[in-house]
Design a protein around this motif. Sequence first.
Motif, PDB file in Angstrom:
ATOM      1  N   CYS A  53       0.808  -1.248  -0.099  1.00 38.92           N
ATOM      2  CA  CYS A  53      -0.145  -0.072  -0.090  1.00 38.92           C
ATOM      3  C   CYS A  53       0.947   1.323   0.019  1.00 38.92           C
ATOM      4  O   CYS A  53       1.511   1.390   0.901  1.00 38.92           O
ATOM      5  N   PRO A  54       0.732   2.035  -1.076  1.00 38.43           N
ATOM      6  CA  PRO A  54       1.538   3.364  -1.099  1.00 38.43           C
ATOM      7  C   PRO A  54       1.179   4.279   0.051  1.00 38.43           C
ATOM      8  O   PRO A  54       2.127   5.042   0.498  1.00 38.43           O
ATOM      9  N   ALA A  55       0.068   4.386   0.487  1.00 42.14           N
ATOM     10  CA  ALA A  55      -0.222   5.173   1.695  1.00 42.14           C
ATOM     11  C   ALA A  55       0.500   4.785   2.844  1.00 42.14           C
ATOM     12  O   ALA A  55       0.639   5.730   3.819  1.00 42.14           O
ATOM     13  N   TYR A  56       0.865   3.480   2.977  1.00 42.12           N
ATOM     14  CA  TYR A  56       1.488   3.258   4.240  1.00 42.12           C
ATOM     15  C   TYR A  56       2.784   3.738   4.424  1.00 42.12           C
ATOM     16  O   TYR A  56       3.739   3.835   5.369  1.00 42.12           O
ATOM     17  N   VAL A  57       3.594   3.800   3.108  1.00 42.62           N
ATOM     18  CA  VAL A  57       5.099   4.130   2.924  1.00 42.62           C
ATOM     19  C   VAL A  57       5.615   5.351   3.813  1.00 42.62           C
ATOM     20  O   VAL A  57       6.356   5.542   4.456  1.00 42.62           O
ATOM     21  N   PRO A  58       5.076   6.581   3.367  1.00 43.59           N
ATOM     22  CA  PRO A  58       5.401   7.697   4.176  1.00 43.59           C
ATOM     23  C   PRO A  58       5.363   7.658   5.607  1.00 43.59           C
ATOM     24  O   PRO A  58       6.173   8.338   6.410  1.00 43.59           O
ATOM     25  N   PHE A  59       4.397   6.980   6.163  1.00 43.33           N
ATOM     26  CA  PHE A  59       4.390   6.830   7.492  1.00 43.33           C
ATOM     27  C   PHE A  59       5.297   5.640   8.280  1.00 43.33           C
ATOM     28  O   PHE A  59       5.181   5.489   9.323  1.00 43.33           O
ATOM     29  N   GLY A  60       5.839   4.664   7.476  1.00 42.70           N
ATOM     30  CA  GLY A  60       6.585   3.681   7.819  1.00 42.70           C
ATOM     31  C   GLY A  60       5.672   2.381   8.506  1.00 42.70           C
ATOM     32  O   GLY A  60       5.940   1.794   9.291  1.00 42.70           O
ATOM     33  N   PHE A  61       4.323   2.402   7.803  1.00 38.16           N
ATOM     34  CA  PHE A  61       3.492   1.835   8.713  1.00 38.16           C
ATOM     35  C   PHE A  61       3.494   0.249   7.993  1.00 38.16           C
ATOM     36  O   PHE A  61       3.568   0.318   6.806  1.00 38.16           O
ATOM     37  N   SER A  62       3.015  -0.780   8.609  1.00 37.98           N
ATOM     38  CA  SER A  62       3.227  -1.872   7.916  1.00 37.98           C
ATOM     39  C   SER A  62       2.092  -2.787   8.755  1.00 37.98           C
ATOM     40  O   SER A  62       2.015  -2.855  10.014  1.00 37.98           O
ATOM     41  N   THR A  63       1.183  -3.773   8.185  1.00 38.36           N
ATOM     42  CA  THR A  63       0.401  -4.623   9.116  1.00 38.36           C
ATOM     43  C   THR A  63       0.925  -6.054   8.850  1.00 38.36           C
ATOM     44  O   THR A  63       0.286  -6.924   9.201  1.00 38.36           O
ATOM     45  N   ARG A  64       2.018  -6.249   8.098  1.00 41.22           N
ATOM     46  CA  ARG A  64       2.518  -7.451   7.780  1.00 41.22           C
ATOM     47  C   ARG A  64       3.437  -7.974   8.778  1.00 41.22           C
ATOM     48  O   ARG A  64       4.138  -7.186   9.580  1.00 41.22           O
ATOM     49  N   LYS A  65       3.399  -9.452   9.284  1.00 37.95           N
ATOM     50  CA  LYS A  65       4.256  -9.596  10.418  1.00 37.95           C
ATOM     51  C   LYS A  65       5.418  -9.991   9.780  1.00 37.95           C
ATOM     52  O   LYS A  65       5.651 -10.552   8.884  1.00 37.95           O
ATOM     53  N   ARG A  66       6.337  -9.856  10.784  1.00 33.25           N
ATOM     54  CA  ARG A  66       7.884 -10.237  10.382  1.00 33.25           C
ATOM     55  C   ARG A  66       8.411 -11.731  10.637  1.00 33.25           C
ATOM     56  O   ARG A  66       7.928 -12.454  11.543  1.00 33.25           O
TER      57      ARG A  66
END
Length: 66
Positions: A53-66
């Motif tokens: 999701c490009p909207a997550y990039v500027p905020f460094g946000f991720s819902t993906r588990k590492r």
Amino acid sequence: MHKNMGMGDRVIRTALAVVIIALYMGGQISGTVAVLLGIVAAAFVLTSLVSWCPAYVPFGFSTRKR
């Protein structure tokens, strides 16, 4: 492009896209609203398919588990 969407996020986006499509096919939405929601649905499906999701990039946000 690093994946930043988890499975839950992808399922929710896909489900919302299906609801929008069902509303359009059922005649519940039309005109400008249908076009705008159609664009949103297409974006949801596309981002769900690529798990990014490009909207997550500027905020460094991720819902993906590492």
